[in-house]
Design an enzyme around this catalytic site. Structure first.
Site, short mmCIF file in Angstrom:
data_model
loop_
_atom_site.label_atom_id
_atom_site.label_comp_id
_atom_site.label_asym_id
_atom_site.label_seq_id
_atom_site.Cartn_x
_atom_site.Cartn_y
_atom_site.Cartn_z
N LYS A 44 0.84 -1.20 0.00
CA LYS A 44 0.00 0.00 0.00
C LYS A 44 0.88 1.25 0.00
CE LYS A 44 -3.87 1.92 2.71
NZ LYS A 44 -4.74 1.66 3.89
N SER A 121 -9.37 1.30 2.93
CA SER A 121 -8.61 2.11 2.01
C SER A 121 -7.48 1.34 1.31
CB SER A 121 -7.99 3.29 2.78
OG SER A 121 -7.09 2.83 3.79
N SER A 145 -9.77 -0.88 7.10
CA SER A 145 -9.17 -0.74 5.78
C SER A 145 -8.47 -1.97 5.24
CB SER A 145 -8.19 0.44 5.78
OG SER A 145 -8.90 1.66 5.90
#
Length: 408
Positions: A44, A121, A145
Protein backbone atom coordinates in the site's frame (compact mmCIF):
# COMPACT_ATOMS: atom_id res chain seq x y z
CA UNK A 1 -28.73 12.15 -4.14
CA UNK A 2 -28.03 10.96 -7.67
CA UNK A 3 -25.90 7.90 -8.27
CA UNK A 4 -22.25 8.17 -9.29
CA UNK A 5 -19.73 6.00 -11.03
CA UNK A 6 -16.15 5.71 -9.78
CA UNK A 7 -13.39 6.58 -12.24
CA UNK A 8 -11.76 3.36 -13.37
CA UNK A 9 -8.02 3.00 -13.43
CA UNK A 10 -6.48 3.15 -16.91
CA UNK A 11 -5.93 -0.23 -18.52
CA UNK A 12 -2.45 -1.74 -18.23
CA UNK A 13 -1.74 -5.21 -19.70
CA UNK A 14 0.42 -6.03 -16.67
CA UNK A 15 -2.16 -4.69 -14.24
CA UNK A 16 -5.64 -5.42 -15.61
CA UNK A 17 -7.42 -4.29 -12.43
CA UNK A 18 -5.49 -1.05 -11.87
CA UNK A 19 -4.09 -2.14 -8.53
CA UNK A 20 -0.60 -0.62 -8.83
CA UNK A 21 0.25 3.06 -8.67
CA UNK A 22 0.69 4.63 -12.13
CA UNK A 23 4.20 5.14 -13.45
CA UNK A 24 7.39 3.09 -13.10
CA UNK A 25 6.94 0.12 -10.77
CA UNK A 26 8.73 0.38 -7.43
CA UNK A 27 10.16 -3.04 -6.60
CA UNK A 28 12.53 -4.63 -4.07
CA UNK A 29 14.14 -8.03 -4.53
CA UNK A 30 13.76 -10.44 -1.64
CA UNK A 31 16.60 -12.28 0.06
CA UNK A 32 17.69 -15.49 -1.62
CA UNK A 33 16.42 -17.60 1.26
CA UNK A 34 13.98 -17.31 4.13
CA UNK A 35 10.51 -18.42 5.22
CA UNK A 36 8.85 -16.33 2.49
CA UNK A 37 11.41 -16.98 -0.26
CA UNK A 38 9.97 -16.98 -3.76
CA UNK A 39 6.83 -15.04 -2.81
CA UNK A 40 5.86 -11.55 -3.98
CA UNK A 41 3.80 -8.93 -2.17
CA UNK A 42 1.99 -5.71 -2.97
CA UNK A 43 2.60 -2.67 -0.76
CA UNK A 44 0.00 0.00 0.00
CA UNK A 45 1.35 3.40 -0.98
CA UNK A 46 1.55 4.72 2.57
CA UNK A 47 4.64 2.67 3.51
CA UNK A 48 8.06 4.27 3.13
CA UNK A 49 10.42 2.82 0.56
CA UNK A 50 13.85 4.46 0.52
CA UNK A 51 14.32 6.78 -2.46
CA UNK A 52 10.62 7.04 -3.28
CA UNK A 53 7.74 9.32 -2.30
CA UNK A 54 4.62 7.77 -0.81
CA UNK A 55 1.71 9.59 -2.45
CA UNK A 56 -0.87 8.84 0.29
CA UNK A 57 -3.35 8.64 -2.58
CA UNK A 58 -3.13 12.39 -3.27
CA UNK A 59 -0.99 14.24 -5.89
CA UNK A 60 -0.52 17.30 -3.64
CA UNK A 61 0.85 15.10 -0.85
CA UNK A 62 3.31 13.60 -3.31
CA UNK A 63 4.25 17.08 -4.56
CA UNK A 64 4.94 18.48 -1.09
CA UNK A 65 6.88 15.60 0.47
CA UNK A 66 10.41 14.33 -0.21
CA UNK A 67 11.42 10.76 -0.97
CA UNK A 68 11.79 8.49 2.03
CA UNK A 69 15.33 8.00 3.31
CA UNK A 70 14.67 4.67 5.06
CA UNK A 71 12.36 1.79 4.15
CA UNK A 72 9.65 1.01 6.73
CA UNK A 73 10.93 -1.73 9.08
CA UNK A 74 7.96 -4.03 8.46
CA UNK A 75 8.73 -3.96 4.73
CA UNK A 76 12.38 -4.72 5.42
CA UNK A 77 11.36 -7.67 7.59
CA UNK A 78 9.40 -9.20 4.71
CA UNK A 79 12.24 -8.63 2.23
CA UNK A 80 14.77 -10.15 4.62
CA UNK A 81 12.46 -13.16 4.93
CA UNK A 82 12.76 -13.71 1.19
CA UNK A 83 9.66 -11.97 -0.16
CA UNK A 84 10.00 -9.58 -3.11
CA UNK A 85 8.01 -6.37 -3.34
CA UNK A 86 6.08 -6.39 -6.61
CA UNK A 87 5.08 -2.72 -6.49
CA UNK A 88 3.23 -0.02 -4.62
CA UNK A 89 -0.54 -0.33 -4.63
CA UNK A 90 -3.24 2.31 -4.60
CA UNK A 91 -4.89 3.63 -1.48
CA UNK A 92 -7.92 5.76 -0.88
CA UNK A 93 -6.90 9.41 -0.51
CA UNK A 94 -5.18 9.91 2.88
CA UNK A 95 -6.32 6.34 3.69
CA UNK A 96 -9.70 7.86 4.60
CA UNK A 97 -12.48 5.73 3.12
CA UNK A 98 -13.97 2.25 2.95
CA UNK A 99 -15.06 1.97 -0.70
CA UNK A 100 -11.68 1.99 -2.44
CA UNK A 101 -12.50 5.00 -4.61
CA UNK A 102 -9.65 7.30 -5.63
CA UNK A 103 -10.50 10.27 -7.88
CA UNK A 104 -6.87 11.10 -8.69
CA UNK A 105 -5.25 7.78 -9.58
CA UNK A 106 -8.32 5.73 -10.48
CA UNK A 107 -10.32 3.16 -8.54
CA UNK A 108 -9.07 -0.44 -8.78
CA UNK A 109 -11.48 -2.97 -10.22
CA UNK A 110 -12.86 -5.62 -7.87
CA UNK A 111 -11.82 -8.78 -9.76
CA UNK A 112 -14.57 -10.86 -8.17
CA UNK A 113 -17.38 -8.35 -8.81
CA UNK A 114 -16.26 -5.79 -11.42
CA UNK A 115 -19.47 -3.77 -11.02
CA UNK A 116 -18.80 -3.27 -7.30
CA UNK A 117 -16.23 -1.37 -5.24
CA UNK A 118 -13.08 -3.23 -4.09
CA UNK A 119 -13.18 -1.75 -0.58
CA UNK A 120 -10.71 0.57 1.06
CA UNK A 121 -8.61 2.11 2.01
CA UNK A 122 -6.18 -0.72 1.08
CA UNK A 123 -7.96 -1.05 -2.27
CA UNK A 124 -5.00 -1.78 -4.54
CA UNK A 125 -3.55 -4.40 -2.22
CA UNK A 126 -6.86 -6.29 -2.08
CA UNK A 127 -7.74 -5.98 -5.77
CA UNK A 128 -4.25 -6.93 -6.93
CA UNK A 129 -4.14 -9.97 -4.67
CA UNK A 130 -7.60 -11.12 -5.73
CA UNK A 131 -6.44 -10.78 -9.36
CA UNK A 132 -3.35 -12.91 -8.68
CA UNK A 133 -0.79 -10.15 -9.27
CA UNK A 134 1.15 -11.15 -6.13
CA UNK A 135 1.02 -13.76 -3.37
CA UNK A 136 0.11 -11.57 -0.40
CA UNK A 137 -0.23 -7.88 0.29
CA UNK A 138 0.47 -5.36 3.02
CA UNK A 139 -2.10 -2.75 4.01
CA UNK A 140 -3.14 -0.69 6.98
CA UNK A 141 -6.30 -0.83 9.07
CA UNK A 142 -7.69 2.07 11.09
CA UNK A 143 -11.46 1.61 10.78
CA UNK A 144 -11.56 -1.51 8.62
CA UNK A 145 -9.17 -0.74 5.78
CA UNK A 146 -7.89 -4.33 5.56
CA UNK A 147 -10.94 -6.17 6.88
CA UNK A 148 -13.50 -4.55 4.57
CA UNK A 149 -11.63 -4.93 1.25
CA UNK A 150 -10.81 -8.51 2.27
CA UNK A 151 -14.53 -9.16 2.73
CA UNK A 152 -15.46 -7.40 -0.53
CA UNK A 153 -12.81 -9.23 -2.58
CA UNK A 154 -13.09 -12.70 -1.01
CA UNK A 155 -9.74 -12.75 0.79
CA UNK A 156 -8.27 -13.59 4.17
CA UNK A 157 -7.15 -10.51 6.06
CA UNK A 158 -5.93 -9.52 9.51
CA UNK A 159 -5.98 -6.42 11.64
CA UNK A 160 -3.43 -7.36 14.34
CA UNK A 161 -3.39 -6.19 17.94
CA UNK A 162 -2.63 -2.49 18.09
CA UNK A 163 1.13 -2.01 18.25
CA UNK A 164 1.93 -5.65 17.47
CA UNK A 165 3.56 -4.83 14.12
CA UNK A 166 6.10 -2.04 13.77
CA UNK A 167 4.32 0.95 12.17
CA UNK A 168 7.36 3.22 11.83
CA UNK A 169 7.59 4.58 8.32
CA UNK A 170 3.83 4.25 7.76
CA UNK A 171 1.84 7.42 7.11
CA UNK A 172 -0.60 8.07 9.97
CA UNK A 173 -4.34 8.71 9.92
CA UNK A 174 -5.56 7.90 13.43
CA UNK A 175 -2.41 6.82 15.27
CA UNK A 176 -4.09 5.18 18.28
CA UNK A 177 -6.20 3.07 15.89
CA UNK A 178 -3.73 2.56 13.00
CA UNK A 179 -2.39 -0.97 12.52
CA UNK A 180 -0.27 -2.70 9.88
CA UNK A 181 -2.31 -5.57 8.43
CA UNK A 182 -2.05 -7.98 5.53
CA UNK A 183 -4.03 -10.07 3.06
CA UNK A 184 -3.62 -13.57 1.62
CA UNK A 185 -5.63 -15.96 -0.51
CA UNK A 186 -4.92 -18.82 1.91
CA UNK A 187 -5.16 -18.97 5.69
CA UNK A 188 -1.82 -20.79 5.85
CA UNK A 189 0.02 -17.94 4.12
CA UNK A 190 -1.75 -15.37 6.29
CA UNK A 191 -0.27 -17.21 9.27
CA UNK A 192 3.20 -17.52 7.69
CA UNK A 193 3.40 -13.78 7.08
CA UNK A 194 2.41 -13.29 10.73
CA UNK A 195 5.30 -15.46 11.84
CA UNK A 196 7.62 -12.91 10.23
CA UNK A 197 5.91 -9.69 11.31
CA UNK A 198 4.53 -10.48 14.76
CA UNK A 199 6.54 -10.48 18.00
CA UNK A 200 7.20 -13.82 19.71
CA UNK A 201 4.52 -15.30 21.96
CA UNK A 202 0.76 -15.28 21.88
CA UNK A 203 0.33 -18.92 20.88
CA UNK A 204 -2.07 -21.31 22.59
CA UNK A 205 -5.55 -22.75 22.41
CA UNK A 206 -8.57 -20.51 21.92
CA UNK A 207 -12.28 -20.97 22.60
CA UNK A 208 -15.17 -20.96 23.02
CA UNK A 209 -16.85 -19.17 20.13
CA UNK A 210 -18.82 -16.08 21.19
CA UNK A 211 -21.58 -14.99 18.80
CA UNK A 212 -21.92 -11.19 18.85
CA UNK A 213 -25.68 -10.81 18.59
CA UNK A 214 -25.85 -7.11 17.74
CA UNK A 215 -23.34 -7.53 14.89
CA UNK A 216 -25.43 -10.30 13.35
CA UNK A 217 -28.56 -8.17 13.75
CA UNK A 218 -26.76 -5.21 12.17
CA UNK A 219 -25.90 -7.20 9.03
CA UNK A 220 -28.20 -7.18 6.04
CA UNK A 221 -30.41 -10.30 6.21
CA UNK A 222 -28.88 -11.73 3.04
CA UNK A 223 -25.38 -11.42 4.53
CA UNK A 224 -26.37 -12.99 7.85
CA UNK A 225 -28.13 -15.84 6.05
CA UNK A 226 -25.12 -16.45 3.80
CA UNK A 227 -22.77 -16.69 6.79
CA UNK A 228 -25.00 -18.75 9.09
CA UNK A 229 -24.02 -22.10 7.52
CA UNK A 230 -20.36 -21.23 8.10
CA UNK A 231 -21.05 -20.44 11.74
CA UNK A 232 -22.88 -23.75 12.13
CA UNK A 233 -19.91 -25.65 10.66
CA UNK A 234 -17.55 -23.86 13.02
CA UNK A 235 -19.81 -24.79 15.93
CA UNK A 236 -19.62 -28.42 14.81
CA UNK A 237 -15.82 -28.15 14.90
CA UNK A 238 -15.23 -25.93 17.97
CA UNK A 239 -18.42 -26.27 20.02
CA UNK A 240 -21.64 -24.34 20.26
CA UNK A 241 -21.22 -20.57 20.31
CA UNK A 242 -22.34 -18.62 23.35
CA UNK A 243 -24.40 -15.53 22.60
CA UNK A 244 -22.87 -12.27 23.86
CA UNK A 245 -23.45 -8.54 23.60
CA UNK A 246 -20.43 -6.26 23.43
CA UNK A 247 -21.94 -2.94 22.32
CA UNK A 248 -24.40 -2.31 25.14
CA UNK A 249 -24.37 1.37 24.16
CA UNK A 250 -25.46 0.37 20.64
CA UNK A 251 -23.47 0.05 17.41
CA UNK A 252 -24.63 3.52 16.36
CA UNK A 253 -22.99 4.90 19.52
CA UNK A 254 -19.82 2.96 18.62
CA UNK A 255 -19.80 4.67 15.23
CA UNK A 256 -20.33 8.11 16.75
CA UNK A 257 -17.62 7.53 19.34
CA UNK A 258 -15.15 6.29 16.75
CA UNK A 259 -15.86 9.29 14.55
CA UNK A 260 -15.34 11.67 17.48
CA UNK A 261 -12.00 10.06 18.43
CA UNK A 262 -10.85 9.79 14.82
CA UNK A 263 -11.69 13.42 14.04
CA UNK A 264 -9.39 14.51 16.85
CA UNK A 265 -6.55 12.25 15.67
CA UNK A 266 -6.98 13.13 11.97
CA UNK A 267 -6.60 16.80 12.89
CA UNK A 268 -3.48 16.13 14.93
CA UNK A 269 -1.86 13.88 12.31
CA UNK A 270 -2.82 15.66 9.08
CA UNK A 271 -4.43 18.98 9.95
CA UNK A 272 -1.22 21.07 9.83
CA UNK A 273 -0.54 19.90 6.26
CA UNK A 274 -4.16 20.30 5.11
CA UNK A 275 -4.54 23.83 6.47
CA UNK A 276 -1.11 25.11 5.41
CA UNK A 277 -0.86 23.54 1.94
CA UNK A 278 -4.60 23.72 1.14
CA UNK A 279 -4.38 20.67 -1.13
CA UNK A 280 -7.01 19.70 -3.62
CA UNK A 281 -9.02 16.99 -1.86
CA UNK A 282 -12.04 14.94 -2.82
CA UNK A 283 -15.33 16.34 -1.53
CA UNK A 284 -15.70 13.61 1.10
CA UNK A 285 -12.22 14.06 2.57
CA UNK A 286 -12.41 17.86 2.42
CA UNK A 287 -15.68 17.71 4.37
CA UNK A 288 -13.91 15.83 7.18
CA UNK A 289 -11.33 18.56 7.62
CA UNK A 290 -13.93 21.32 7.29
CA UNK A 291 -16.06 19.86 10.09
CA UNK A 292 -13.51 18.31 12.47
CA UNK A 293 -12.21 21.60 13.99
CA UNK A 294 -15.75 22.49 15.02
CA UNK A 295 -16.38 19.29 16.98
CA UNK A 296 -17.43 20.29 20.52
CA UNK A 297 -14.88 19.30 23.18
CA UNK A 298 -17.66 17.54 25.07
CA UNK A 299 -18.28 15.30 22.05
CA UNK A 300 -14.59 14.42 21.88
CA UNK A 301 -14.51 13.60 25.59
CA UNK A 302 -17.66 11.48 25.23
CA UNK A 303 -16.08 9.55 22.36
CA UNK A 304 -12.95 8.83 24.37
CA UNK A 305 -15.09 7.68 27.31
CA UNK A 306 -17.16 5.25 25.21
CA UNK A 307 -13.98 3.89 23.65
CA UNK A 308 -12.35 3.36 27.04
CA UNK A 309 -15.34 1.68 28.66
CA UNK A 310 -16.19 -0.50 25.65
CA UNK A 311 -12.56 -1.46 25.10
CA UNK A 312 -12.16 -2.61 28.69
CA UNK A 313 -15.39 -4.61 28.45
CA UNK A 314 -14.29 -6.38 25.27
CA UNK A 315 -10.79 -7.15 26.54
CA UNK A 316 -12.25 -8.64 29.73
CA UNK A 317 -14.65 -10.79 27.73
CA UNK A 318 -11.77 -12.19 25.66
CA UNK A 319 -9.29 -12.65 28.51
CA UNK A 320 -10.16 -16.32 28.96
CA UNK A 321 -9.49 -17.26 25.34
CA UNK A 322 -12.93 -16.69 23.81
CA UNK A 323 -13.26 -15.85 20.10
CA UNK A 324 -15.88 -13.37 18.93
CA UNK A 325 -17.55 -14.34 15.65
CA UNK A 326 -19.64 -12.03 13.47
CA UNK A 327 -20.02 -10.76 9.88
CA UNK A 328 -16.95 -8.73 8.92
CA UNK A 329 -19.00 -6.33 6.83
CA UNK A 330 -22.75 -5.93 7.26
CA UNK A 331 -23.12 -5.59 3.48
CA UNK A 332 -21.64 -6.92 0.27
CA UNK A 333 -19.45 -4.56 -1.72
CA UNK A 334 -21.64 -1.66 -2.83
CA UNK A 335 -22.22 -1.16 -6.56
CA UNK A 336 -20.16 1.49 -8.35
CA UNK A 337 -23.41 3.33 -9.03
CA UNK A 338 -24.23 3.75 -5.31
CA UNK A 339 -25.14 7.29 -4.33
CA UNK A 340 -23.18 9.38 -1.85
CA UNK A 341 -26.00 9.01 0.67
CA UNK A 342 -25.97 5.22 0.27
CA UNK A 343 -22.20 5.10 0.77
CA UNK A 344 -22.46 7.22 3.92
CA UNK A 345 -25.16 4.94 5.34
CA UNK A 346 -22.99 1.88 4.64
CA UNK A 347 -20.02 3.57 6.30
CA UNK A 348 -21.99 4.17 9.48
CA UNK A 349 -23.39 0.62 9.49
CA UNK A 350 -19.90 -0.80 8.92
CA UNK A 351 -17.77 1.22 11.34
CA UNK A 352 -20.12 0.41 14.19
CA UNK A 353 -18.88 -3.17 13.81
CA UNK A 354 -15.25 -2.57 12.87
CA UNK A 355 -14.93 -0.43 16.01
CA UNK A 356 -15.28 -3.54 18.19
CA UNK A 357 -11.67 -4.60 17.59
CA UNK A 358 -10.52 -1.00 17.17
CA UNK A 359 -11.74 0.13 20.59
CA UNK A 360 -10.19 -2.86 22.34
CA UNK A 361 -6.93 -2.94 20.35
CA UNK A 362 -7.41 -6.67 19.71
CA UNK A 363 -6.70 -8.81 16.63
CA UNK A 364 -9.35 -9.65 14.06
CA UNK A 365 -9.10 -12.09 11.16
CA UNK A 366 -11.67 -12.19 8.36
CA UNK A 367 -12.18 -15.33 6.31
CA UNK A 368 -14.10 -15.57 2.99
CA UNK A 369 -16.95 -17.69 4.30
CA UNK A 370 -19.96 -16.93 2.09
CA UNK A 371 -21.45 -15.26 -0.97
CA UNK A 372 -24.54 -13.22 -1.72
CA UNK A 373 -25.53 -13.42 -5.38
CA UNK A 374 -21.90 -14.05 -6.30
CA UNK A 375 -20.46 -11.27 -4.10
CA UNK A 376 -18.12 -12.44 -1.29
CA UNK A 377 -18.81 -11.82 2.39
CA UNK A 378 -16.34 -12.37 5.21
CA UNK A 379 -16.74 -13.87 8.67
CA UNK A 380 -14.64 -12.30 11.43
CA UNK A 381 -12.86 -14.00 14.32
CA UNK A 382 -11.61 -11.77 17.16
CA UNK A 383 -9.31 -12.83 20.03
CA UNK A 384 -7.73 -11.18 23.04
CA UNK A 385 -4.94 -8.63 22.77
CA UNK A 386 -1.58 -10.19 21.98
CA UNK A 387 -3.14 -13.51 20.92
CA UNK A 388 -2.44 -12.82 17.23
CA UNK A 389 -0.47 -16.00 16.57
CA UNK A 390 -3.11 -18.11 18.29
CA UNK A 391 -5.84 -16.40 16.27
CA UNK A 392 -4.04 -17.01 12.97
CA UNK A 393 -3.73 -20.71 13.86
CA UNK A 394 -7.40 -20.77 14.87
CA UNK A 395 -8.36 -19.12 11.58
CA UNK A 396 -6.37 -21.72 9.68
CA UNK A 397 -8.25 -24.50 11.47
CA UNK A 398 -11.54 -22.66 10.82
CA UNK A 399 -10.73 -22.38 7.12
CA UNK A 400 -10.09 -26.13 7.00
CA UNK A 401 -13.40 -26.79 8.74
CA UNK A 402 -15.13 -24.67 6.10
CA UNK A 403 -13.38 -26.42 3.24
CA UNK A 404 -11.38 -23.32 2.29
CA UNK A 405 -8.26 -25.03 1.04
CA UNK A 406 -5.22 -23.52 -0.63
CA UNK A 407 -6.46 -20.86 -3.01
CA UNK A 408 -9.59 -20.20 -0.92
Amino acid sequence: MAGRTARRAEADPGDPVGAFMPGPRVTIAGAASGPLAGLAFGLKDIFDVAGHVSTFGNPDWARTHPPATITAPCVTMLVEAGASMAGKTKTVELAAGLTGENPWYGTPTNPVCPDRYPGGSSCGSAAGLAAGLFDFALGSDTAGSVRIPASYCGLFGIRPSWGAVNACGVLPLGPSFDTVGWFAREASLLRRVGEVLLPPGGEGALGPLLKVEEAWMNADPAVANALTPALERLEARFGRAAQVEVAVEGLHAFFDAFRACNNEENLSALGPWVYSVKPKLSAAVQARFDLAPHQPPAKTAWGRHIRSVAGARIRALLAGGGVLVFPTSPVVAPPLSASTDEIMAIREQTIGVTSIAGFAGVPEVTIPAGRVEGAPVGLSLVAGAGRDRALLAFAEAAAAALGLGEGG
